[in-house]
Write a protein that holds these residues in place. Sequence first.
Motif, PDB file in Angstrom:
ATOM      1  N   LEU A 131      26.975  -2.711 -39.803  1.00  0.00           N
ATOM      2  CA  LEU A 131      26.238  -1.872 -40.757  1.00  0.00           C
ATOM      3  C   LEU A 131      25.981  -0.502 -40.137  1.00  0.00           C
ATOM      4  CD1 LEU A 131      23.613  -4.341 -42.275  1.00  0.00           C
ATOM      5  CD2 LEU A 131      25.221  -2.942 -43.592  1.00  0.00           C
ATOM      6  N   ALA A 132      25.607  -0.500 -38.865  1.00  0.00           N
ATOM      7  CA  ALA A 132      25.318   0.765 -38.184  1.00  0.00           C
ATOM      8  C   ALA A 132      26.608   1.531 -37.913  1.00  0.00           C
ATOM      9  CB  ALA A 132      24.570   0.488 -36.883  1.00  0.00           C
ATOM     10  N   LYS A 133      27.643   0.819 -37.479  1.00  0.00           N
ATOM     11  CA  LYS A 133      28.855   1.490 -37.027  1.00  0.00           C
ATOM     12  C   LYS A 133      29.741   1.960 -38.180  1.00  0.00           C
ATOM     13  CE  LYS A 133      32.746   1.116 -33.982  1.00  0.00           C
ATOM     14  NZ  LYS A 133      33.775   0.237 -33.445  1.00  0.00           N
ATOM     15  N   LYS A 134      29.987   1.075 -39.149  1.00  0.00           N
ATOM     16  CA  LYS A 134      30.955   1.400 -40.192  1.00  0.00           C
ATOM     17  C   LYS A 134      30.305   1.956 -41.456  1.00  0.00           C
ATOM     18  CE  LYS A 134      34.702  -1.373 -40.482  1.00  0.00           C
ATOM     19  NZ  LYS A 134      35.501  -2.632 -40.469  1.00  0.00           N
ATOM     20  N   HIS A 135      29.030   1.657 -41.662  1.00  0.00           N
ATOM     21  CA  HIS A 135      28.386   2.088 -42.902  1.00  0.00           C
ATOM     22  C   HIS A 135      27.271   3.097 -42.649  1.00  0.00           C
ATOM     23  CE1 HIS A 135      30.751  -1.008 -44.900  1.00  0.00           C
ATOM     24  NE2 HIS A 135      30.422  -1.795 -43.900  1.00  0.00           N
ATOM     25  N   ASN A 136      27.117   3.453 -41.380  1.00  0.00           N
ATOM     26  CA  ASN A 136      26.201   4.511 -40.977  1.00  0.00           C
ATOM     27  C   ASN A 136      24.761   4.287 -41.448  1.00  0.00           C
ATOM     28  OD1 ASN A 136      26.027   6.768 -39.379  1.00  0.00           O
ATOM     29  ND2 ASN A 136      26.090   8.171 -41.142  1.00  0.00           N
ATOM     30  N   ILE A 137      24.340   3.039 -41.488  1.00  0.00           N
ATOM     31  CA  ILE A 137      22.946   2.734 -41.828  1.00  0.00           C
ATOM     32  C   ILE A 137      22.263   2.356 -40.511  1.00  0.00           C
ATOM     33  CG2 ILE A 137      21.409   1.250 -43.174  1.00  0.00           C
ATOM     34  CD1 ILE A 137      23.925   0.714 -44.992  1.00  0.00           C
ATOM     35  N   LYS A 138      21.284   3.162 -40.106  1.00  0.00           N
ATOM     36  CA  LYS A 138      20.709   2.943 -38.773  1.00  0.00           C
ATOM     37  C   LYS A 138      19.330   2.274 -38.814  1.00  0.00           C
ATOM     38  CE  LYS A 138      24.098   5.544 -37.073  1.00  0.00           C
ATOM     39  NZ  LYS A 138      25.294   4.976 -36.494  1.00  0.00           N
ATOM     40  N   ASN A 139      18.648   2.408 -39.966  1.00  0.00           N
ATOM     41  CA  ASN A 139      17.279   1.890 -40.038  1.00  0.00           C
ATOM     42  C   ASN A 139      17.297   0.394 -40.383  1.00  0.00           C
ATOM     43  OD1 ASN A 139      14.493   1.931 -40.030  1.00  0.00           O
ATOM     44  ND2 ASN A 139      14.363   2.575 -42.175  1.00  0.00           N
ATOM     45  N   ALA A 156      24.442  -7.322 -29.594  1.00  0.00           N
ATOM     46  CA  ALA A 156      23.055  -6.858 -29.510  1.00  0.00           C
ATOM     47  C   ALA A 156      23.007  -5.513 -28.803  1.00  0.00           C
ATOM     48  CB  ALA A 156      22.219  -7.886 -28.758  1.00  0.00           C
ATOM     49  N   ARG A 157      23.740  -5.400 -27.720  1.00  0.00           N
ATOM     50  CA  ARG A 157      23.751  -4.153 -26.952  1.00  0.00           C
ATOM     51  C   ARG A 157      24.341  -3.018 -27.783  1.00  0.00           C
ATOM     52  NH1 ARG A 157      28.030  -2.781 -23.407  1.00  0.00           N
ATOM     53  NH2 ARG A 157      27.546  -1.049 -22.009  1.00  0.00           N
ATOM     54  N   GLY A 158      25.452  -3.326 -28.472  1.00  0.00           N
ATOM     55  CA  GLY A 158      26.096  -2.311 -29.300  1.00  0.00           C
ATOM     56  C   GLY A 158      25.198  -1.863 -30.448  1.00  0.00           C
ATOM     57  N   ALA A 159      24.531  -2.828 -31.097  1.00  0.00           N
ATOM     58  CA  ALA A 159      23.662  -2.500 -32.234  1.00  0.00           C
ATOM     59  C   ALA A 159      22.451  -1.702 -31.758  1.00  0.00           C
ATOM     60  CB  ALA A 159      23.225  -3.787 -32.939  1.00  0.00           C
ATOM     61  N   VAL A 161      19.539   0.067 -33.916  1.00  0.00           N
ATOM     62  CA  VAL A 161      19.046  -1.138 -34.591  1.00  0.00           C
ATOM     63  C   VAL A 161      17.911  -1.748 -33.765  1.00  0.00           C
ATOM     64  CG1 VAL A 161      19.669  -3.497 -35.263  1.00  0.00           C
ATOM     65  CG2 VAL A 161      21.284  -1.619 -35.653  1.00  0.00           C
ATOM     66  N   ASP A 162      16.807  -2.134 -34.444  1.00  0.00           N
ATOM     67  CA  ASP A 162      15.709  -2.810 -33.747  1.00  0.00           C
ATOM     68  C   ASP A 162      15.984  -4.310 -33.700  1.00  0.00           C
ATOM     69  OD1 ASP A 162      14.387  -0.500 -33.312  1.00  0.00           O
ATOM     70  OD2 ASP A 162      12.772  -0.842 -34.758  1.00  0.00           O
ATOM     71  N   ILE A 163      16.047  -4.861 -32.509  1.00  0.00           N
ATOM     72  CA  ILE A 163      16.228  -6.305 -32.353  1.00  0.00           C
ATOM     73  C   ILE A 163      14.874  -6.891 -31.993  1.00  0.00           C
ATOM     74  CG2 ILE A 163      17.365  -8.116 -31.013  1.00  0.00           C
ATOM     75  CD1 ILE A 163      19.674  -5.980 -30.679  1.00  0.00           C
ATOM     76  N   ILE A 164      14.307  -7.648 -32.937  1.00  0.00           N
ATOM     77  CA  ILE A 164      12.935  -8.138 -32.772  1.00  0.00           C
ATOM     78  C   ILE A 164      12.960  -9.644 -32.586  1.00  0.00           C
ATOM     79  CG2 ILE A 164      10.650  -8.224 -33.833  1.00  0.00           C
ATOM     80  CD1 ILE A 164      11.728  -5.678 -35.451  1.00  0.00           C
ATOM     81  N   GLY A 186      30.496 -10.824 -39.613  1.00  0.00           N
ATOM     82  CA  GLY A 186      29.586  -9.686 -39.524  1.00  0.00           C
ATOM     83  C   GLY A 186      30.135  -8.478 -40.262  1.00  0.00           C
ATOM     84  N   ASP A 187      31.433  -8.226 -40.073  1.00  0.00           N
ATOM     85  CA  ASP A 187      32.082  -7.076 -40.697  1.00  0.00           C
ATOM     86  C   ASP A 187      32.031  -7.179 -42.223  1.00  0.00           C
ATOM     87  OD1 ASP A 187      33.658  -4.789 -40.968  1.00  0.00           O
ATOM     88  OD2 ASP A 187      35.512  -5.954 -40.977  1.00  0.00           O
ATOM     89  N   LEU A 188      32.388  -8.358 -42.745  1.00  0.00           N
ATOM     90  CA  LEU A 188      32.458  -8.526 -44.202  1.00  0.00           C
ATOM     91  C   LEU A 188      31.069  -8.609 -44.832  1.00  0.00           C
ATOM     92  CD1 LEU A 188      35.395 -11.093 -44.269  1.00  0.00           C
ATOM     93  CD2 LEU A 188      35.512  -8.641 -44.750  1.00  0.00           C
ATOM     94  N   PHE A 189      30.122  -9.201 -44.104  1.00  0.00           N
ATOM     95  CA  PHE A 189      28.760  -9.285 -44.640  1.00  0.00           C
ATOM     96  C   PHE A 189      28.132  -7.887 -44.664  1.00  0.00           C
ATOM     97  CE2 PHE A 189      24.283 -11.230 -44.309  1.00  0.00           C
ATOM     98  CZ  PHE A 189      24.251 -11.517 -45.661  1.00  0.00           C
ATOM     99  N   ALA A 190      28.412  -7.094 -43.636  1.00  0.00           N
ATOM    100  CA  ALA A 190      27.918  -5.710 -43.603  1.00  0.00           C
ATOM    101  C   ALA A 190      28.463  -4.947 -44.807  1.00  0.00           C
ATOM    102  CB  ALA A 190      28.335  -5.034 -42.299  1.00  0.00           C
TER     103      ALA A 190
END
Lengths: 417, 90
Positions: A52-60, A193-196, A201-204, A377-381
């Motif tokens: 989502l962050a990498k291919k769709h540019n959604i960071k929040n 996790a590291r990439g996100a 991306v917040d990993i909580i 992950g790719d297709l769900f994003a």
Amino acid sequence: MKNQYSIFSLIKNAFSYHENWAKAWGDPEPKKEYDILIIGGGGHGLATAYYLAKKHNIKNIAVLEKGWIGGGNTGRNTTIIRSNYLWDASAGLYDHALKIWEGLSQELNYNVMFSQRGVMNLAHNLQDVRDLKRRTHANRLNGIDAVYLNTEEVKKFCPIINTSPDIRYPVLGGTLQKRAGTARHDAVAWGYARGADEMGVDIIQNCEVKGIKRNGDTVEGVDTTKGFIKTKKIGVVAAGHSSVIANMAGLRLPLESKPLQALVSEPVKPIIDTVVMSNAVHAYVSQSDKGELVIGAGTDDYVSYSQKGSHDIVEGTLNAILELYPIFSRMRMLRQWGGIVDICPDASPIISKTSVKGLYFNCGWGTGGFKATPGSGDLFAHTIANDEPHKLNAAFNLNRFVSGDLVDEHGAAAVAH
Amino acid sequence: MFLINCPFCGDREQSEFKAGGEAHIVRPKQPTELSDDEWAEYLFMRKNIKGVQFERWNHVHGCRKWFNVVRDTSNDQIKAVYKMGEKPPT
């Protein structure tokens, strides 16, 4: 990437006794609101956030994990990766994942130890032979590498298999997918996790979802053990607990959650350099890089969230292992565990929108989700970002249980479920 | 691994039994009048509860009779066993 791993960073950190490596991901407190919440910090959930962050540019984005990342089924599977599924839809889905696996370590700058050591599926009766030959042809028509092996070729590829015709379930043949293999399962979660985290991306972790707040047919947010978090879109990637989350949103899913067991032996020197799966007798075996035999057993037939499983299932699997590999007769088993897998009636996953706007499910992977982690992950994003499925996961919608257009991989998928 | 108290045979190991899934799913009275959505609900959708669940079991390697079990699926503890047709305990 600010903390690129390389031979130079390894040497540099050696001078400080490897005590000053930067943390691979942060430990943030949840913000009040996110564009997208991912429930479930396993491989699939983290991969979803990453793409989502990498291919769709959604960071929040935040990934909410009730325990620790990769502590569920990501760390409990037998790490087998393959794409030799019968039906066109499945072949497309799993081979999409396999293609990503082939470049994943480079892409993530994180060694997921992907090893294309081949996966061999054995046939033990005439129907197995017919099914495996049919699947081999179907795979090749879909551009997936597959060969059928006779008994001698099976023996040649994996010499420790007992191919005597006198055993209870003789080896009559098998199939081989050479591009298939294994990967280090923890590393997949950690790498994503590291990439996100790198992309914001917040990993909580230690944040359990307790309720989903709906306003009519739209999601508003989730109640968690760390308070209420507002959002417009929720992607649920909770594996065995998918139905629990669905019930919070007032939905039912076509899933049953059951314990699936695996076990590892004491480590020994290299003895089996491939993955051998046996559907009819339900025994899967490979060897980890540490030298342990990694053995997969079957599921119990009752619903349970206990992460234990029954002794007779393990006993049945080990009976089969000993008959097929007499050389293992004096191996000692070190650990046994169970994971809770969410099984669909057609043994295919669900990557889908739901009747609630902004609520998406990625579930139903059953006994074989690990192999699909990057593709899933790719297709769900894609599905969450566009509010529309990608053509590769269009067949895996929830509506197939209404239309009857099931993707029936039961038995046909080279393993029994 | 747990024991199930078959109402006909007494305590036996779970491996003697076959799980029959969620109990008290009522077969549609007028199947020909069901919509596709209603069929999907009946055939496929399950509560799949984490916690106390009502379910059916069959003593396949014993008396071969069906009966109902109330079981906590989070720890596999059985709360009650009752025969088919009996009122479920509350």
